[in-house]
Design a protein around this motif. Structure first.
Motif, PDB file in Angstrom:
ATOM      1  N   PRO A   1     -28.174  30.292  33.406  1.00 33.25           N
ATOM      2  CA  PRO A   1     -28.886  31.563  33.209  1.00 33.25           C
ATOM      3  C   PRO A   1     -27.884  32.711  33.121  1.00 33.25           C
ATOM      4  CG  PRO A   1     -28.994  30.940  35.527  1.00 33.25           C
ATOM      5  CD  PRO A   1     -28.300  29.814  34.796  1.00 33.25           C
ATOM      6  N   ALA A   2     -28.278  33.730  32.372  1.00 27.87           N
ATOM      7  CA  ALA A   2     -27.364  34.849  32.165  1.00 27.87           C
ATOM      8  C   ALA A   2     -28.141  36.112  31.831  1.00 27.87           C
ATOM      9  CB  ALA A   2     -26.387  34.538  31.037  1.00 27.87           C
ATOM     10  N   PHE A   3     -27.456  37.235  32.057  1.00 27.78           N
ATOM     11  CA  PHE A   3     -27.968  38.542  31.672  1.00 27.78           C
ATOM     12  C   PHE A   3     -27.013  39.157  30.660  1.00 27.78           C
ATOM     13  CE2 PHE A   3     -29.910  38.069  35.836  1.00 27.78           C
ATOM     14  CZ  PHE A   3     -31.174  38.601  35.661  1.00 27.78           C
ATOM     15  N   LEU A   4     -27.569  39.933  29.763  1.00 26.10           N
ATOM     16  CA  LEU A   4     -26.785  40.750  28.835  1.00 26.10           C
ATOM     17  C   LEU A   4     -27.215  42.186  29.060  1.00 26.10           C
ATOM     18  CD1 LEU A   4     -24.970  41.312  26.345  1.00 26.10           C
ATOM     19  CD2 LEU A   4     -26.970  40.798  24.922  1.00 26.10           C
ATOM     20  N   VAL A   5     -26.277  43.060  29.403  1.00 24.83           N
ATOM     21  CA  VAL A   5     -26.569  44.461  29.706  1.00 24.83           C
ATOM     22  C   VAL A   5     -25.964  45.338  28.617  1.00 24.83           C
ATOM     23  CG1 VAL A   5     -26.263  46.336  31.373  1.00 24.83           C
ATOM     24  CG2 VAL A   5     -26.561  43.981  32.183  1.00 24.83           C
ATOM     25  N   LEU A   6     -26.819  46.122  27.955  1.00 21.35           N
ATOM     26  CA  LEU A   6     -26.369  47.035  26.908  1.00 21.35           C
ATOM     27  C   LEU A   6     -27.001  48.405  27.098  1.00 21.35           C
ATOM     28  CD1 LEU A   6     -26.897  44.706  23.813  1.00 21.35           C
ATOM     29  CD2 LEU A   6     -24.734  45.186  24.953  1.00 21.35           C
ATOM     30  N   ILE A   7     -26.228  49.437  26.835  1.00 21.44           N
ATOM     31  CA  ILE A   7     -26.797  50.789  26.740  1.00 21.44           C
ATOM     32  C   ILE A   7     -27.004  51.027  25.257  1.00 21.44           C
ATOM     33  CG2 ILE A   7     -26.378  53.243  27.104  1.00 21.44           C
ATOM     34  CD1 ILE A   7     -24.851  52.431  29.640  1.00 21.44           C
ATOM     35  N   ILE A   8     -28.277  51.128  24.869  1.00 23.44           N
ATOM     36  CA  ILE A   8     -28.599  51.150  23.446  1.00 23.44           C
ATOM     37  C   ILE A   8     -28.815  52.556  22.894  1.00 23.44           C
ATOM     38  CG2 ILE A   8     -29.480  48.804  23.352  1.00 23.44           C
ATOM     39  CD1 ILE A   8     -32.295  49.955  23.629  1.00 23.44           C
ATOM     40  N   HIS A   9     -28.958  53.533  23.773  1.00 24.88           N
ATOM     41  CA  HIS A   9     -29.177  54.905  23.303  1.00 24.88           C
ATOM     42  C   HIS A   9     -28.865  55.853  24.451  1.00 24.88           C
ATOM     43  CE1 HIS A   9     -31.013  58.048  20.848  1.00 24.88           C
ATOM     44  NE2 HIS A   9     -31.619  58.468  21.934  1.00 24.88           N
ATOM     45  N   ASP A  10     -28.265  56.987  24.133  1.00 22.96           N
ATOM     46  CA  ASP A  10     -28.059  58.000  25.167  1.00 22.96           C
ATOM     47  C   ASP A  10     -28.230  59.390  24.569  1.00 22.96           C
ATOM     48  OD1 ASP A  10     -24.983  59.137  24.854  1.00 22.96           O
ATOM     49  OD2 ASP A  10     -25.192  57.061  24.190  1.00 22.96           O
ATOM     50  N   THR A  11     -28.713  60.305  25.394  1.00 23.92           N
ATOM     51  CA  THR A  11     -28.916  61.687  24.965  1.00 23.92           C
ATOM     52  C   THR A  11     -28.408  62.632  26.052  1.00 23.92           C
ATOM     53  OG1 THR A  11     -31.144  61.802  25.913  1.00 23.92           O
ATOM     54  CG2 THR A  11     -30.984  61.164  23.598  1.00 23.92           C
TER      55      THR A  11
ATOM     56  N   GLU B   1     -29.610  61.074  29.615  1.00 27.68           N
ATOM     57  CA  GLU B   1     -30.593  59.997  29.666  1.00 27.68           C
ATOM     58  C   GLU B   1     -30.059  58.817  28.871  1.00 27.68           C
ATOM     59  OE1 GLU B   1     -35.300  59.047  28.887  1.00 27.68           O
ATOM     60  OE2 GLU B   1     -34.606  61.120  28.895  1.00 27.68           O
ATOM     61  N   TYR B   2     -30.119  57.649  29.498  1.00 28.49           N
ATOM     62  CA  TYR B   2     -29.619  56.427  28.889  1.00 28.49           C
ATOM     63  C   TYR B   2     -30.772  55.442  28.736  1.00 28.49           C
ATOM     64  CZ  TYR B   2     -25.026  58.215  30.101  1.00 28.49           C
ATOM     65  OH  TYR B   2     -23.897  58.989  30.198  1.00 28.49           O
ATOM     66  N   ALA B   3     -30.889  54.832  27.565  1.00 25.17           N
ATOM     67  CA  ALA B   3     -31.822  53.734  27.344  1.00 25.17           C
ATOM     68  C   ALA B   3     -31.035  52.443  27.526  1.00 25.17           C
ATOM     69  CB  ALA B   3     -32.429  53.813  25.957  1.00 25.17           C
ATOM     70  N   VAL B   4     -31.478  51.638  28.473  1.00 26.24           N
ATOM     71  CA  VAL B   4     -30.764  50.420  28.842  1.00 26.24           C
ATOM     72  C   VAL B   4     -31.595  49.207  28.426  1.00 26.24           C
ATOM     73  CG1 VAL B   4     -29.761  49.115  30.767  1.00 26.24           C
ATOM     74  CG2 VAL B   4     -29.746  51.615  30.820  1.00 26.24           C
ATOM     75  N   ASN B   5     -30.905  48.222  27.879  1.00 27.85           N
ATOM     76  CA  ASN B   5     -31.536  46.968  27.486  1.00 27.85           C
ATOM     77  C   ASN B   5     -30.862  45.852  28.272  1.00 27.85           C
ATOM     78  OD1 ASN B   5     -31.466  44.398  25.812  1.00 27.85           O
ATOM     79  ND2 ASN B   5     -33.015  45.560  24.723  1.00 27.85           N
ATOM     80  N   VAL B   6     -31.664  45.128  29.042  1.00 27.05           N
ATOM     81  CA  VAL B   6     -31.160  43.982  29.791  1.00 27.05           C
ATOM     82  C   VAL B   6     -31.924  42.758  29.299  1.00 27.05           C
ATOM     83  CG1 VAL B   6     -30.892  42.913  32.065  1.00 27.05           C
ATOM     84  CG2 VAL B   6     -30.616  45.385  31.818  1.00 27.05           C
TER      85      VAL B   6
ATOM     86  N   PHE C   1     -35.382  50.045  29.991  1.00 23.97           N
ATOM     87  CA  PHE C   1     -35.715  51.144  30.896  1.00 23.97           C
ATOM     88  C   PHE C   1     -34.791  52.317  30.613  1.00 23.97           C
ATOM     89  CE2 PHE C   1     -32.918  48.207  33.150  1.00 23.97           C
ATOM     90  CZ  PHE C   1     -31.914  49.025  33.641  1.00 23.97           C
ATOM     91  N   ASN C   2     -35.193  53.474  31.108  1.00 25.62           N
ATOM     92  CA  ASN C   2     -34.397  54.695  30.967  1.00 25.62           C
ATOM     93  C   ASN C   2     -33.850  55.097  32.323  1.00 25.62           C
ATOM     94  OD1 ASN C   2     -35.090  54.779  28.284  1.00 25.62           O
ATOM     95  ND2 ASN C   2     -36.732  56.245  28.571  1.00 25.62           N
ATOM     96  N   VAL C   3     -32.655  55.657  32.301  1.00 24.76           N
ATOM     97  CA  VAL C   3     -32.030  56.204  33.506  1.00 24.76           C
ATOM     98  C   VAL C   3     -31.668  57.643  33.190  1.00 24.76           C
ATOM     99  CG1 VAL C   3     -30.073  56.055  35.091  1.00 24.76           C
ATOM    100  CG2 VAL C   3     -31.107  53.966  34.189  1.00 24.76           C
ATOM    101  N   ARG C   4     -32.132  58.556  34.045  1.00 24.04           N
ATOM    102  CA  ARG C   4     -31.833  59.979  33.864  1.00 24.04           C
ATOM    103  C   ARG C   4     -30.962  60.463  35.021  1.00 24.04           C
ATOM    104  NH1 ARG C   4     -37.901  61.407  33.251  1.00 24.04           N
ATOM    105  NH2 ARG C   4     -38.308  60.394  31.274  1.00 24.04           N
TER     106      ARG C   4
END
Length: 138
Positions: free
Chosen positions: A35-45, A57-62, A112-115
């Motif tokens: 099993p594995a995770f892939l963590v990417l930040i796909i968008h930021d403003t 604000e960062y849009a994160v894709n896991v 998810f988004n992180v602000r």
């Protein structure tokens, strides 16, 4: 700041799911170990606020790649529920907003988004002395 956020997320995944879990921070073309995770930040403003303040604000894709192809849905459901319980905050510092979980092609895709509010710090030289009418002040 984006790389710091990604590092915090990876660290938190290892805390919650165990140090032995594989976490990638770039897409893998071959040799994916599950099993594995892939963590990417796909968008930021960045939104300027009053004075030196800005909101980032960062849009994160896991993406989670399950280990058992026979029980993909139940394994993904467990990971999704764990994420909803354990990832309300990243590094006990940043709020997670709009956590969305979707099963696609035998994987679990969490977005998810992180602000965060940040304050610009200006590096300026302060006045050492003041001369007023021929008199120095220190």
């Amino acid at each position: 700041m984006g790389t710091d956020l990604k590092t915090l997320i990876i660290h938190q995944i290892k805390q919650v799911f165990g140090e032995e879990i594989t976490v990638y921070d770039e897409p893998v073309r071959q040799g994916l170990k599950t099993p594995a995770f892939l963590v990417l930040i796909i968008h930021d403003t960045q939104e300027r606020k009053l004075g030196p303040m800005s909101q980032l604000e960062y849009a994160v894709n896991v993406t989670y790649f399950p280990s058992d192809s026979r029980n993909t849905y139940s394994e993904c459901d467990k990971v999704s529920q764990t994420f909803k319980e354990e990832f309300r905050y990243i590094g006990n510092k940043f709020h997670v907003h709009k956590l969305d979980a979707e099963k696609e092609d035998g994987t679990l895709v969490l977005t998810f988004n992180v602000r965060m509010l940040v304050k610009e710090i200006f590096d300026e030289t302060k006045m050492q002395t003041l001369q007023l009418g021929g008199v120095n002040s220190e």
